[in-house]
Design a protein around this motif. Structure first.
Motif, PDB file in Angstrom:
ATOM      1  N   GLY A 157      19.149   6.420  -0.692  1.00 45.60           N
ATOM      2  CA  GLY A 157      18.819   5.655   0.504  1.00 45.60           C
ATOM      3  C   GLY A 157      17.637   4.728   0.347  1.00 45.60           C
ATOM      4  O   GLY A 157      16.986   4.386   1.337  1.00 45.60           O
ATOM      5  N   GLY A 158      17.326   4.323  -0.887  1.00 45.61           N
ATOM      6  CA  GLY A 158      16.203   3.400  -1.099  1.00 45.61           C
ATOM      7  C   GLY A 158      14.882   4.144  -1.065  1.00 45.61           C
ATOM      8  O   GLY A 158      14.839   5.370  -1.091  1.00 45.61           O
ATOM      9  N   ILE A 159      13.806   3.371  -0.993  1.00 44.31           N
ATOM     10  CA  ILE A 159      12.469   3.958  -1.014  1.00 44.31           C
ATOM     11  C   ILE A 159      12.274   4.856   0.208  1.00 44.31           C
ATOM     12  O   ILE A 159      12.725   4.533   1.304  1.00 44.31           O
ATOM     13  CB  ILE A 159      11.407   2.834  -0.997  1.00 44.31           C
ATOM     14  N   ILE A 209      14.071  13.746 -12.851  1.00 49.09           N
ATOM     15  CA  ILE A 209      14.337  12.665 -13.821  1.00 49.09           C
ATOM     16  C   ILE A 209      13.012  11.990 -14.170  1.00 49.09           C
ATOM     17  O   ILE A 209      12.724  11.668 -15.325  1.00 49.09           O
ATOM     18  CB  ILE A 209      15.303  11.607 -13.201  1.00 49.09           C
ATOM     19  N   GLY A 210      12.168  11.789 -13.139  1.00 50.17           N
ATOM     20  CA  GLY A 210      10.860  11.166 -13.345  1.00 50.17           C
ATOM     21  C   GLY A 210       9.993  11.959 -14.302  1.00 50.17           C
ATOM     22  O   GLY A 210       9.323  11.382 -15.156  1.00 50.17           O
ATOM     23  N   VAL A 211      10.023  13.288 -14.179  1.00 47.62           N
ATOM     24  CA  VAL A 211       9.208  14.119 -15.084  1.00 47.62           C
ATOM     25  C   VAL A 211       9.644  13.862 -16.529  1.00 47.62           C
ATOM     26  O   VAL A 211       8.816  13.703 -17.425  1.00 47.62           O
ATOM     27  CB  VAL A 211       9.341  15.619 -14.727  1.00 47.62           C
ATOM     28  N   TRP A 254       0.806  -1.219   0.000  1.00 50.26           N
ATOM     29  CA  TRP A 254       0.000   0.000   0.000  1.00 50.26           C
ATOM     30  C   TRP A 254       0.838   1.266   0.000  1.00 50.26           C
ATOM     31  O   TRP A 254       0.300   2.348  -0.198  1.00 50.26           O
ATOM     32  CB  TRP A 254      -0.991   0.013   1.182  1.00 50.26           C
ATOM     33  N   TYR A 255       2.145   1.136   0.213  1.00 51.78           N
ATOM     34  CA  TYR A 255       2.957   2.350   0.152  1.00 51.78           C
ATOM     35  C   TYR A 255       3.263   2.722  -1.312  1.00 51.78           C
ATOM     36  O   TYR A 255       2.890   3.798  -1.764  1.00 51.78           O
ATOM     37  CB  TYR A 255       4.246   2.204   0.970  1.00 51.78           C
ATOM     38  N   THR A 256       3.913   1.837  -2.059  1.00 50.58           N
ATOM     39  CA  THR A 256       4.263   2.192  -3.457  1.00 50.58           C
ATOM     40  C   THR A 256       3.198   1.721  -4.443  1.00 50.58           C
ATOM     41  O   THR A 256       3.123   2.202  -5.566  1.00 50.58           O
ATOM     42  CB  THR A 256       5.588   1.538  -3.882  1.00 50.58           C
ATOM     43  N   GLY A 301       5.789   1.985  -9.869  1.00 47.05           N
ATOM     44  CA  GLY A 301       7.077   2.195 -10.534  1.00 47.05           C
ATOM     45  C   GLY A 301       7.561   0.887 -11.144  1.00 47.05           C
ATOM     46  O   GLY A 301       7.951   0.827 -12.316  1.00 47.05           O
ATOM     47  N   GLY A 302       7.508  -0.188 -10.347  1.00 46.34           N
ATOM     48  CA  GLY A 302       7.954  -1.502 -10.820  1.00 46.34           C
ATOM     49  C   GLY A 302       7.100  -1.967 -11.995  1.00 46.34           C
ATOM     50  O   GLY A 302       7.619  -2.544 -12.961  1.00 46.34           O
ATOM     51  N   THR A 303       5.780  -1.720 -11.912  1.00 44.52           N
ATOM     52  CA  THR A 303       4.896  -2.142 -13.008  1.00 44.52           C
ATOM     53  C   THR A 303       5.237  -1.382 -14.285  1.00 44.52           C
ATOM     54  O   THR A 303       5.230  -1.950 -15.382  1.00 44.52           O
ATOM     55  CB  THR A 303       3.420  -1.891 -12.627  1.00 44.52           C
ATOM     56  N   CYS A 331       1.741  10.246  -9.268  1.00 45.14           N
ATOM     57  CA  CYS A 331       0.757  10.680  -8.255  1.00 45.14           C
ATOM     58  C   CYS A 331       1.111  10.085  -6.890  1.00 45.14           C
ATOM     59  O   CYS A 331       1.064  10.769  -5.872  1.00 45.14           O
ATOM     60  CB  CYS A 331      -0.660  10.239  -8.639  1.00 45.14           C
ATOM     61  N   ARG A 332       1.497   8.815  -6.885  1.00 44.87           N
ATOM     62  CA  ARG A 332       1.879   8.180  -5.603  1.00 44.87           C
ATOM     63  C   ARG A 332       3.069   8.918  -4.975  1.00 44.87           C
ATOM     64  O   ARG A 332       3.054   9.240  -3.798  1.00 44.87           O
ATOM     65  CB  ARG A 332       2.198   6.727  -5.900  1.00 44.87           C
ATOM     66  N   VAL A 333       4.057   9.212  -5.811  1.00 43.58           N
ATOM     67  CA  VAL A 333       5.244   9.892  -5.290  1.00 43.58           C
ATOM     68  C   VAL A 333       4.825  11.265  -4.739  1.00 43.58           C
ATOM     69  O   VAL A 333       5.274  11.680  -3.669  1.00 43.58           O
ATOM     70  CB  VAL A 333       6.324  10.039  -6.384  1.00 43.58           C
ATOM     71  N   PHE A 334       3.910  11.935  -5.438  1.00 46.10           N
ATOM     72  CA  PHE A 334       3.467  13.239  -4.945  1.00 46.10           C
ATOM     73  C   PHE A 334       2.730  13.103  -3.619  1.00 46.10           C
ATOM     74  O   PHE A 334       3.054  13.781  -2.637  1.00 46.10           O
ATOM     75  CB  PHE A 334       2.543  13.935  -5.964  1.00 46.10           C
TER      76      PHE A 334
HETATM   77  C1  HEM Z   1       9.250   5.072 -17.056  1.00 44.30           C
HETATM   78  C2  HEM Z   1       8.827   5.628 -15.993  1.00 44.30           C
HETATM   79  C3  HEM Z   1       9.222   5.290 -14.572  1.00 44.30           C
HETATM   80  C4  HEM Z   1       9.713   4.119 -14.048  1.00 44.30           C
HETATM   81  C5  HEM Z   1       9.985   2.804 -14.755  1.00 44.30           C
HETATM   82  C6  HEM Z   1       9.930   4.364 -12.640  1.00 44.30           C
HETATM   83  C7  HEM Z   1      10.371   3.406 -11.745  1.00 44.30           C
HETATM   84  C8  HEM Z   1      10.465   3.608 -10.386  1.00 44.30           C
HETATM   85  C9  HEM Z   1      10.638   2.576  -9.396  1.00 44.30           C
HETATM   86  C10 HEM Z   1      10.725   1.084  -9.691  1.00 44.30           C
HETATM   87  C11 HEM Z   1      10.725   3.176  -8.188  1.00 44.30           C
HETATM   88  C12 HEM Z   1      10.864   2.455  -6.855  1.00 44.30           C
HETATM   89  C13 HEM Z   1       9.600   2.578  -6.005  1.00 44.30           C
HETATM   90  C14 HEM Z   1       8.263   2.483  -6.625  1.00 44.30           C
HETATM   91  O1  HEM Z   1       7.966   1.509  -7.334  1.00 44.30           O
HETATM   92  O2  HEM Z   1       7.463   3.408  -6.405  1.00 44.30           O
HETATM   93  C15 HEM Z   1      10.652   4.605  -8.396  1.00 44.30           C
HETATM   94  C16 HEM Z   1      10.760   5.577  -7.426  1.00 44.30           C
HETATM   95  C17 HEM Z   1      10.666   6.934  -7.644  1.00 44.30           C
HETATM   96  N1  HEM Z   1      10.194   7.533  -8.799  1.00 44.30           N
HETATM   97 FE1  HEM Z   1       9.895   6.605 -10.533  1.00 44.30          FE
HETATM   98  N2  HEM Z   1       9.616   5.667 -12.346  1.00 44.30           N
HETATM   99  C18 HEM Z   1       9.155   6.256 -13.498  1.00 44.30           C
HETATM  100  C19 HEM Z   1       8.650   7.541 -13.621  1.00 44.30           C
HETATM  101  C20 HEM Z   1       8.623   8.476 -12.598  1.00 44.30           C
HETATM  102  C21 HEM Z   1       7.940   9.736 -12.642  1.00 44.30           C
HETATM  103  C22 HEM Z   1       7.069  10.181 -13.809  1.00 44.30           C
HETATM  104  C23 HEM Z   1       8.225  10.385 -11.468  1.00 44.30           C
HETATM  105  C24 HEM Z   1       7.806  11.757 -11.022  1.00 44.30           C
HETATM  106  C25 HEM Z   1       7.420  12.722 -11.791  1.00 44.30           C
HETATM  107  C26 HEM Z   1       9.079   9.512 -10.679  1.00 44.30           C
HETATM  108  C27 HEM Z   1       9.639   9.827  -9.457  1.00 44.30           C
HETATM  109  C28 HEM Z   1      10.158   8.894  -8.592  1.00 44.30           C
HETATM  110  C29 HEM Z   1      10.689   9.197  -7.274  1.00 44.30           C
HETATM  111  C30 HEM Z   1      10.874  10.586  -6.643  1.00 44.30           C
HETATM  112  C31 HEM Z   1      11.003   7.962  -6.689  1.00 44.30           C
HETATM  113  C32 HEM Z   1      11.539   7.719  -5.265  1.00 44.30           C
HETATM  114  C33 HEM Z   1      10.277   7.448  -4.462  1.00 44.30           C
HETATM  115  C34 HEM Z   1      10.484   6.976  -3.075  1.00 44.30           C
HETATM  116  O3  HEM Z   1      11.625   6.866  -2.628  1.00 44.30           O
HETATM  117  O4  HEM Z   1       9.450   6.702  -2.416  1.00 44.30           O
HETATM  118  N3  HEM Z   1       9.267   8.347 -11.372  1.00 44.30           N
HETATM  119  N4  HEM Z   1      10.469   4.837  -9.746  1.00 44.30           N
END
Ligand code: HEM
Length: 410
Positions: free
Chosen positions: A229-231, A139-141, A50-52, A56-58, A121-124
């Motif tokens: 430092g991980g999630i 980088i995510g954006v 329920w946290y992530t 991201g993994g999907t 949205c989850r990260v936000f």
């Molecule tokens: C191809 C697109 C993306 C992939 C494959 C990806 C993958 C992942 C994965 C596997 C994680 C680890 C935790 C989780 O599953 O939530 C993660 C964390 C994170 N992602 Fe992404 N991500 C993507 C896009 C994005 C976008 C669009 C954003 C924000 C605009 C973002 C921001 C972050 C941040 C800040 C974390 C660290 C979160 C934490 O520590 O709780 N990512 N991402």
């Protein structure tokens, strides 16, 4: 003797025994190139579903599926207007499992757009973009934008009426961008209209340039997760930090990306977290089970629902209405009211706001908690934007008919 040979072969591939000791559980992760993406141990909080919610993994899993199915589709596809549509027909009616491959690719692509959006949205909502993760949010954006780019460029390839006109409308929206809009549109299309040049450019972007770019950005994204430092998770107890801050012992060199709040100020904790479990088996097994579930759902959808294929693209027969791909229909809806609003103002503001968000949100509270009450205002603003986007998209998909007039779908 026989056993020895097998043991030697096993040892030549895997440098660890059965993971029934802590040492072997660590080696499973550190000596495997794929599992090495993970740290040896993770915080319990970070692996709670329920946290992530695994978004991201999907997204990553769907990307891998897209690469595999995309490579198979490339065996049958020719990026020339006279051939492209025929390749689609061949895939649907001649190639063994061709339609299934196409469906897998198409639904995984839509799925990835949705999961990347939900992941952001989850990260936000868990404030996971706060220090030290600001840059990984940025980088995510870019990952979000590249994902949209990948989906958009793939849309044209079937060369049917749907794809041809969706790209015509989509690239017209690109043309509205200030100063560079028209130039960018010309560069993208290799001309002023969607034609042979556009198909080849979209093919190269879709099959080579953007996958390469997104792979580089993903590598940085994952690397940063480790370095940060991980999630993320809730800040550690203040008491613990005080002991650490006032400790006589020098703090270890490595920081763990954990934040602590002391009198409203956030500190990076230089202390190994205590609530950790081994990645193998706790995280890896969860990931495998989740991946199996996602793959099963995708296979079921692809067996029962076919990717659309209309008649061959005809530049002289404009459908009414001509709609952009669904994820740009919110923008198209705005363009209907004002080209400046939908083509320039809203996309520019949205992308800029997303990029600077972690640097302007200086409230240190709420990290690691869903919908924290300590950051109500920013959550309200974000939710209003997300709801507006979803409502506009739904209107565009279901409620717009000929001449962009309002229609009721039932
Ligand atoms: C191809 C697109 C993306 C992939 C494959 C990806 C993958 C992942 C994965 C596997 C994680 C680890 C935790 C989780 O599953 O939530 C993660 C964390 C994170 N992602 Fe992404 N991500 C993507 C896009 C994005 C976008 C669009 C954003 C924000 C605009 C973002 C921001 C972050 C941040 C800040 C974390 C660290 C979160 C934490 O520590 O709780 N990512 N991402």
């Amino acid at each position: 003797m026989k056993k020895n040979i097998f043991a030697r072969i096993w040892r030549s591939v895997f440098r660890h025994g059965i993971p029934d000791t802590d040492m072997n559980r660590s080696l499973v992760v550190t000596s495997n190139i794929f599992l090495h993406l993970h740290p040896v141990k993770v915080r319990k909080h970070g692996i709670k579903f329920w946290y992530t919610m695994g978004f991201g993994g999907t997204s990553f899993l769907l990307f891998i599926i897209l690469v595999v199915t995309g490579a198979l589709l490339m065996l049958y596809y020719t990026p020339v207007p006279s051939e492209a549509y025929r390749s689609m027909k061949d895939l649907n009616y001649v190639v063994s499992f061709g339609e299934f491959q196409r469906n897998l690719h198409r639904w995984a692509a839509h799925g990835m757009v949705i999961t990347v959006f939900l992941h952001a949205c989850r990260v936000f909502y868990t404030a996971a973009y706060k220090p030290p993760r600001e840059f990984n949010w940025v980088i995510g954006v870019f990952l979000l934008l590249i994902t949209l780019g990948l989906s958009f460029t793939g849309y044209l390839l079937p060369w049917d009426q749907l794809s041809f006109w969706a790209i015509t409308v989509g690239t017209n929206i690109v043309g509205y961008a200030p100063f560079i809009g028209e130039k960018l549109k010309f560069l993208l299309l290799g001309g002023n209209t969607v034609g042979e040049g556009a198909l080849l450019r979209f093919y190269v972007l879709h099959c080579f340039a953007l996958p390469l770019l997104i792979s580089i950005f993903m590598a940085i994204h994952f690397w940063r997760i480790r370095k940060d430092g991980g999630i993320s998770g809730p800040p550690v107890e203040v008491k613990e930090v005080e002991t650490e801050l006032h400790s006589e012992k020098p703090a270890p060199e490595k920081t763990y990306g954990l934040m602590a709040l002391v009198d409203g100020e956030s500190f990076m904790v230089k202390k190994e977290p205590e609530d950790t479990v081994f990645t193998w088996p706790h995280l890896v097994l969860r990931e495998l089970l989740w991946a199996m579930l996602v793959i099963n759902i995708l296979v079921l959808i692809s067996l029962y629902f076919s990717a659309p294929l209309e008649e061959m693209a005809n530049p002289y027969k404009t459908p009414n209405p001509a709609k952009a791909p669904w994820y740009f229909l919110g923008l198209q809806e705005l363009v209907h009211y004002s080209a400046f609003l939908g083509g320039i103002l809203v996309p520019t503001l949205a992308i800029t706001a997303l990029i600077i968000l972690p640097y302007i949100d200086r409230n240190p509270r709420g990290e690691g908690v869903w919908f924290s009450r300590e950051r109500q205002w920013i959550q309200i603003v974000f939710t209003v934007c997300v709801v507006a986007l979803i409502v506009l998209t739904i209107i565009g998909v279901f409620f717009r008919g000929a001449n962009w007039s309002f229609v009721v779908p039932w």
